[in-house]
Design an enzyme around this catalytic site. Structure first.
Site, PDB file in Angstrom:
ATOM      1  N   SER A 151       0.832  -1.157   0.018  1.00  0.00           N
ATOM      2  CA  SER A 151      -0.052   0.071  -0.160  1.00  0.00           C
ATOM      3  C   SER A 151       0.823   1.253   0.026  1.00  0.00           C
ATOM      4  O   SER A 151       2.090   1.307   0.658  1.00  0.00           O
ATOM      5  CB  SER A 151      -0.732   0.127   1.277  1.00  0.00           C
ATOM      6  OG  SER A 151      -1.280   1.304   1.400  1.00  0.00           O
ATOM      7  N   TYR A 164      -1.344  -0.434  10.199  1.00  0.00           N
ATOM      8  CA  TYR A 164      -1.651  -0.730   8.886  1.00  0.00           C
ATOM      9  C   TYR A 164      -0.312  -0.234   7.945  1.00  0.00           C
ATOM     10  O   TYR A 164       0.394  -1.307   7.348  1.00  0.00           O
ATOM     11  CB  TYR A 164      -2.735  -0.216   8.247  1.00  0.00           C
ATOM     12  CG  TYR A 164      -3.130  -0.555   6.822  1.00  0.00           C
ATOM     13  CD1 TYR A 164      -3.811  -1.784   6.519  1.00  0.00           C
ATOM     14  CD2 TYR A 164      -2.892   0.392   5.900  1.00  0.00           C
ATOM     15  CE1 TYR A 164      -3.952  -2.033   5.406  1.00  0.00           C
ATOM     16  CE2 TYR A 164      -2.976   0.005   4.598  1.00  0.00           C
ATOM     17  CZ  TYR A 164      -3.693  -1.022   4.112  1.00  0.00           C
ATOM     18  OH  TYR A 164      -4.213  -1.449   2.866  1.00  0.00           O
TER      19      TYR A 164
HETATM   20  N1  LIG Z   1      -8.775  -1.056  -1.278  1.00  0.00           N
HETATM   21  C1  LIG Z   1      -8.033  -0.284  -1.178  1.00  0.00           C
HETATM   22  O1  LIG Z   1      -8.072   0.982  -1.664  1.00  0.00           O
HETATM   23  C2  LIG Z   1      -6.568  -0.834  -0.881  1.00  0.00           C
HETATM   24  C3  LIG Z   1      -5.437  -0.037  -1.221  1.00  0.00           C
HETATM   25  C4  LIG Z   1      -4.060  -0.239  -0.912  1.00  0.00           C
HETATM   26  C5  LIG Z   1      -3.833  -1.695  -0.650  1.00  0.00           C
HETATM   27  N2  LIG Z   1      -4.690  -2.356  -0.340  1.00  0.00           N
HETATM   28  C6  LIG Z   1      -4.439  -3.869   0.069  1.00  0.00           C
HETATM   29  O2  LIG Z   1      -5.242  -4.629  -1.011  1.00  0.00           O
HETATM   30  C7  LIG Z   1      -5.596  -5.999  -0.411  1.00  0.00           C
HETATM   31  C8  LIG Z   1      -7.043  -6.241  -0.388  1.00  0.00           C
HETATM   32  O3  LIG Z   1      -7.710  -5.170   0.033  1.00  0.00           O
HETATM   33  P1  LIG Z   1      -9.253  -5.113  -0.269  1.00  0.00           P
HETATM   34  O4  LIG Z   1      -9.435  -3.689  -0.208  1.00  0.00           O
HETATM   35  O5  LIG Z   1      -9.649  -5.870  -1.272  1.00  0.00           O
HETATM   36  O6  LIG Z   1     -10.010  -5.696   0.988  1.00  0.00           O
HETATM   37  P2  LIG Z   1     -11.408  -6.593   1.329  1.00  0.00           P
HETATM   38  O7  LIG Z   1     -12.472  -6.228   0.368  1.00  0.00           O
HETATM   39  O8  LIG Z   1     -11.555  -6.349   2.637  1.00  0.00           O
HETATM   40  O9  LIG Z   1     -10.885  -8.310   1.236  1.00  0.00           O
HETATM   41  C9  LIG Z   1      -9.709  -8.604   1.796  1.00  0.00           C
HETATM   42  C10 LIG Z   1      -9.721 -10.116   1.531  1.00  0.00           C
HETATM   43  O10 LIG Z   1      -8.757 -10.822   2.478  1.00  0.00           O
HETATM   44  C11 LIG Z   1      -9.522 -12.034   3.189  1.00  0.00           C
HETATM   45  N3  LIG Z   1      -8.730 -11.993   4.448  1.00  0.00           N
HETATM   46  C12 LIG Z   1      -8.795 -11.090   5.518  1.00  0.00           C
HETATM   47  N4  LIG Z   1      -8.023 -11.565   6.513  1.00  0.00           N
HETATM   48  C13 LIG Z   1      -7.874 -12.900   5.971  1.00  0.00           C
HETATM   49  C14 LIG Z   1      -7.157 -14.035   6.680  1.00  0.00           C
HETATM   50  N5  LIG Z   1      -6.741 -13.822   8.009  1.00  0.00           N
HETATM   51  N6  LIG Z   1      -6.798 -14.827   6.165  1.00  0.00           N
HETATM   52  C15 LIG Z   1      -7.312 -15.245   4.821  1.00  0.00           C
HETATM   53  N7  LIG Z   1      -7.957 -14.168   4.028  1.00  0.00           N
HETATM   54  C16 LIG Z   1      -8.237 -13.045   4.585  1.00  0.00           C
HETATM   55  C17 LIG Z   1     -11.080 -11.371   2.904  1.00  0.00           C
HETATM   56  O11 LIG Z   1     -11.779 -12.786   3.174  1.00  0.00           O
HETATM   57  P3  LIG Z   1     -12.332 -13.301   4.640  1.00  0.00           P
HETATM   58  O12 LIG Z   1     -12.623 -12.173   5.512  1.00  0.00           O
HETATM   59  O13 LIG Z   1     -13.290 -14.022   4.124  1.00  0.00           O
HETATM   60  O14 LIG Z   1     -10.992 -13.996   5.033  1.00  0.00           O
HETATM   61  C18 LIG Z   1     -11.022 -10.773   1.796  1.00  0.00           C
HETATM   62  O15 LIG Z   1     -11.437 -11.779   0.512  1.00  0.00           O
HETATM   63  C19 LIG Z   1      -5.178  -5.682   1.184  1.00  0.00           C
HETATM   64  O16 LIG Z   1      -3.594  -6.224   1.425  1.00  0.00           O
HETATM   65  C20 LIG Z   1      -5.065  -4.204   1.269  1.00  0.00           C
HETATM   66  O17 LIG Z   1      -4.357  -3.854   2.476  1.00  0.00           O
HETATM   67  C21 LIG Z   1      -6.205  -2.046  -0.527  1.00  0.00           C
END
Ligand SMILES: NC(=O)c1ccc[n+]([C@@H]2O[C@H](COP(=O)([O-])OP(=O)(O)OC[C@H]3O[C@@H](n4cnc5c(N)ncnc54)[C@H](OP(=O)(O)O)[C@@H]3O)[C@@H](O)[C@H]2O)c1
Length: 259
Positions: A151, A164
């Site tokens: 990120s 984070y």
């Molecule tokens: N969205 C943004 O703007 C953004 C920006 C920069 C970076 N990111 C990064 O991108 C990645 C995905 O983010 P997102 O926005 O798509 O988040 P999200 O919509 O909350 O999805 C997160 C995913 O990770 C899974 N997960 C969470 N905890 C877990 C665990 N302990 N074991 C296995 N799976 C787990 C969740 O499923 P379950 O809860 O069912 O396990 C879900 O499938 C993350 O690393 C986040 O830090 C996101």
């Protein structure tokens, strides 16, 4: 006079992931689901991993190519090893492992961040990626690709997100260290660092006027990341065109780190 540069007959396809066997953690929704679609539609086989089986099955049903579903927690070392073994059993190997699962459960200063919350964020975002990388490295061969979802907050933190940010900065150090360790095996390790994308994880920011103003004020392109903006970075790093790219961070942030 020096020799002219050698021009190859064929250049590797940029972002060509067809036929690759790809594990994606956190693939049940959000960015992981998006990346799974991009890889599957480009001809990759995709193994989906998260804790919620219902989400994974619904993503798998929507993908056009072969899929596997592994339901479990990235913090569990045995589970990561089982995903590696299960993918090898079904598909004969793993070419790409994307450690994407991540959480951001709190926006609070240090005094209001319970030690358990700190540990949970580091465990899922950083230790989970290490355990995935460890399992992947055991079964990958020359040409293997490890990609972490980092990120921009790892480089430019926002108030209230210290845990984070620390986890995402840690991923960069982890990727660089592993890039050195795994280079002799021909495995590359890189980070894709998204800026601010419109996804469930970012709902708290997109719906908060003050934060939105701050974020968009710092984003040179003056908009949230959209669905079409991200997956190409993962596909490039996974493809043969990126064979000489390792230990890097590819920011996909609309210029957030410039302003
Ligand atoms: N969205 C943004 O703007 C953004 C920006 C920069 C970076 N990111 C990064 O991108 C990645 C995905 O983010 P997102 O926005 O798509 O988040 P999200 O919509 O909350 O999805 C997160 C995913 O990770 C899974 N997960 C969470 N905890 C877990 C665990 N302990 N074991 C296995 N799976 C787990 C969740 O499923 P379950 O809860 O069912 O396990 C879900 O499938 C993350 O690393 C986040 O830090 C996101």
């Amino acid at each position: 006079m020096s020799e002219p540069i050698e021009i190859p007959d064929v250049f590797p396809g940029v972002g060509d992931v067809s036929g690759k066997r790809v594990v994606i953690t956190g693939a049940g929704r959000g960015l992981g689901e998006l990346v799974a679609h991009a890889f599957s539609r480009s001809g990759a086989k995709v193994a989906l991993m998260a804790r919620t089986e219902r989400d994974l099955k619904s993503v798998a049903d929507a993908l056009p190519g072969p899929t596997l579903v592994f339901c479990g927690d990235v913090r569990d070392a045995d589970f990561n090893e089982a995903v590696a073994d299960g993918t090898v059993l079904e598909w004969g190997g793993v070419d790409v492992w994307i450690c994407n699962a991540g959480i951001s459960p709190i926006v609070a200063g240090p005094l209001d961040t319970a030690p358990e919350v700190w540990r949970e964020v580091i465990d899922v975002n950083l230790t989970g990626a290490f355990l995935g990388a460890r399992a992947a490295a055991r079964v990958m061969s020359d040409g293997g690709r490890l990609i972490f979802t980092g990120s921009v907050l790892g480089e430019r933190p926002c108030k209230g997100l210290a845990a984070y940010s620390a986890s995402k900065a840690g991923l960069v150090g982890l990727a660089k260290g592993l890039a050195l360790d795994l280079a002799p095996l021909g495995i590359t390790v890189n980070v894709v660092a998204p800026g601010w994308f419109d996804s469930p994880l970012a709902e708290a920011w997109t719906s908060n006027d003050q934060l939105s103003e701050f974020i968009l004020g710092h984003t040179a392109l003056k908009r949230w990341g959209q669905s079409t903006d991200l997956a190409g970075a993962f596909q490039f790093l996974a493809s043969d065109a990126a064979a000489f790219v390792t230990g890097t961070v590819l920011n996909v942030d609309g210029g957030y780190l410039l302003v």
